[in-house]
Design a protein around this motif. Structure first.
Motif, short mmCIF file in Angstrom:
data_model
loop_
_atom_site.label_atom_id
_atom_site.label_comp_id
_atom_site.label_asym_id
_atom_site.label_seq_id
_atom_site.Cartn_x
_atom_site.Cartn_y
_atom_site.Cartn_z
N TRP A 146 44.71 40.67 -56.65
CA TRP A 146 44.57 39.32 -56.02
C TRP A 146 45.39 38.27 -56.72
CZ3 TRP A 146 42.83 39.06 -51.23
CH2 TRP A 146 41.72 39.78 -50.81
N LEU A 147 45.79 37.24 -56.26
CA LEU A 147 46.69 36.44 -57.05
C LEU A 147 45.97 34.85 -56.74
CD1 LEU A 147 49.13 35.43 -58.64
CD2 LEU A 147 50.16 34.85 -56.50
N ASP A 148 45.62 34.44 -57.78
CA ASP A 148 45.02 32.90 -57.87
C ASP A 148 45.89 31.97 -58.74
OD1 ASP A 148 42.63 34.10 -56.66
OD2 ASP A 148 41.59 34.34 -58.28
N VAL A 149 45.82 30.73 -58.38
CA VAL A 149 46.58 29.65 -59.24
C VAL A 149 45.54 28.87 -59.77
CG1 VAL A 149 48.16 27.81 -59.00
CG2 VAL A 149 48.53 30.01 -57.64
N SER A 150 45.64 28.65 -61.18
CA SER A 150 44.83 27.84 -61.80
C SER A 150 45.54 26.83 -62.47
CB SER A 150 43.57 28.42 -62.61
OG SER A 150 42.74 27.87 -63.24
N GLY A 151 45.63 25.61 -62.35
CA GLY A 151 46.30 24.64 -63.30
C GLY A 151 47.98 25.14 -63.11
N ARG A 152 48.24 25.38 -64.49
CA ARG A 152 49.69 25.95 -64.91
C ARG A 152 49.72 27.29 -64.90
NH1 ARG A 152 53.91 23.81 -63.53
NH2 ARG A 152 54.89 24.82 -65.17
N ARG A 211 49.40 32.76 -53.02
CA ARG A 211 48.03 32.31 -53.54
C ARG A 211 46.86 32.84 -52.46
NH1 ARG A 211 47.03 26.26 -54.97
NH2 ARG A 211 47.96 26.24 -52.98
N GLY A 212 45.91 33.48 -53.08
CA GLY A 212 44.76 34.02 -52.45
C GLY A 212 44.92 35.19 -51.75
N ARG A 213 46.39 35.89 -51.79
CA ARG A 213 46.87 37.30 -51.34
C ARG A 213 46.68 38.34 -52.36
NH1 ARG A 213 49.66 35.64 -46.63
NH2 ARG A 213 49.13 33.52 -46.01
N LEU A 215 46.20 37.06 -62.20
CA LEU A 215 46.25 38.30 -61.46
C LEU A 215 44.79 38.78 -61.59
CD1 LEU A 215 49.67 39.62 -62.58
CD2 LEU A 215 48.87 38.69 -60.28
N ARG A 216 44.11 39.01 -60.49
CA ARG A 216 42.58 39.30 -60.71
C ARG A 216 42.15 40.59 -59.82
NH1 ARG A 216 38.91 38.36 -56.77
NH2 ARG A 216 40.08 36.75 -55.57
N PRO A 217 41.45 41.43 -60.39
CA PRO A 217 41.16 42.64 -59.73
C PRO A 217 39.94 42.46 -59.00
CG PRO A 217 40.21 42.44 -62.06
CD PRO A 217 41.10 41.36 -61.90
N ASN A 218 39.92 43.23 -58.15
CA ASN A 218 38.72 42.99 -57.15
C ASN A 218 37.16 43.07 -57.68
OD1 ASN A 218 38.06 42.16 -54.15
ND2 ASN A 218 37.02 44.23 -54.08
N ASN A 238 41.62 28.93 -43.17
CA ASN A 238 41.98 28.08 -44.22
C ASN A 238 41.30 28.20 -45.58
OD1 ASN A 238 43.81 26.35 -45.35
ND2 ASN A 238 42.79 24.60 -44.80
N LEU A 239 41.08 29.50 -45.83
CA LEU A 239 40.09 29.65 -46.92
C LEU A 239 40.70 30.73 -47.78
CD1 LEU A 239 36.64 30.37 -45.12
CD2 LEU A 239 37.26 28.28 -46.38
N PRO A 240 40.48 30.42 -49.11
CA PRO A 240 40.93 31.49 -50.17
C PRO A 240 40.14 32.99 -49.80
CG PRO A 240 40.13 29.61 -51.55
CD PRO A 240 39.91 29.57 -50.01
N ALA A 241 40.95 34.16 -49.84
CA ALA A 241 40.19 35.31 -49.46
C ALA A 241 39.05 35.61 -50.28
CB ALA A 241 41.26 36.55 -49.84
N ARG A 242 39.04 35.18 -51.40
CA ARG A 242 37.68 35.50 -52.40
C ARG A 242 36.52 34.61 -51.64
NH1 ARG A 242 38.04 33.80 -58.69
NH2 ARG A 242 38.31 31.76 -57.60
#
Length: 267
Positions: A219-225, A203-205, A229-232, A42-46
């Protein structure tokens, strides 16, 4: 007042613990299994990958890790004694589903061969057995189109059907950059489940996406609205890509990366 420095012995212990966590995760979940373990915890992958690089692991996370993996607490702390409280095979047989067992075995096979077999369309068997799936391999930019052009198929990846949650909705593509290195390097092949596009679920995948017509694996993160899309590996070459939720994401998210091969060969 100057901040007190962390004693060298504590830094060494944390580094040793993170190394053992990473080794156990690789053995049980494979080289690319961090996101799956993070989901179970139950953690974000990052967050999990941060623990593998030396960030302090909370006690509750460590206990959950022990419960999930059967790791021996003494081994985690000191490196002494057996790695697991029971054998890995016993733990896997008692705790993991048949699909997870197959995935683990095939991941070990993949690490041994380090190859994905890409079969040209004309060499594809006329009939596939129920055990295998021929995943269509497209150029990454083709996945930006709602309807895929069959004339652009580069070949087929022969994969065990158990690898793929939704085989009929899964396609393959090759990475075109090193933004996800060292998890995935340029030239790696990924299997993408196009049936999963809900940003909250993803989210987190690791996902395939096409913001402004630019195909990418991130990587996909969700921040507010916003979706991020985040590189490693962050940097000027591979910046964060924000997407406003409710406006653009329906045309951006292609699907979830559900499997990968780090190297490939043609046949």
């Amino acid at each position: 007042m100057a901040r007190k420095k962390t004693p060298k012995v504590r830094v060494t212990l944390k580094a040793s613990l993170s190394r053992r966590l990473r080794e156990i995760r690789q053995e049980l979940f494979g080289d690319h299994g961090g996101p799956e373990l993070a989901r179970r915890l139950n953690l974000p992958a990052r967050t999990w990958y941060n623990y593998e690089t030396g960030v302090t692991v909370p006690a509750e996370v460590l206990l959950a890790f022990i419960e999930q993996t059967g790791a021996d607490p003494m081994y985690l702390v000191s490196g002494d004694g057996p790695r697991y409280s029971q054998t890995v095979d016993d733990r896997m047989l008692s705790d993991l589903s048949p699909v997870e067992l197959i995935r683990r075995g095939l991941e070990k096979l993949e690490r041994a061969s380090q190859k994905a077999i890409v079969v040209a369309p004309e060499n594809l068997p006329a009939r596939m057995t129920s055990e295998f799936e021929a995943v269509r391999l497209f150029p990454l930019d083709e996945l930006c189109n709602p309807t895929l052009d069959a004339d652009r198929i580069e070949g087929h990846i022969l994969a065990y059907r158990h690898w793929l949650p939704n085989p009929l909705q899964t396609v393959g593509a090759r990475l075109i950059d090193d933004a996800m290195y060292p998890i995935l390097s340029a030239g790696s092949i990924v299997a993408i489940d196009r049936s999963v596009t809900d940003p909250i679920e993803l989210r987190g995948r690791i996902v395939a996406a096409c913001p402004d017509g630019v195909p990418m694996i991130r990587w996909l993160d969700v921040s507010g609205r916003h979706l991020i899309l985040r590189p490693n590996q962050a940097g000027h070459e591979f910046p964060l890509v924000p997407v406003e939720m409710g406006v653009d994401e329906s045309n951006v998210l292609i699907g979830q990366v559900v499997w990968s091969w780090s190297r490939f060969s043609e046949s």
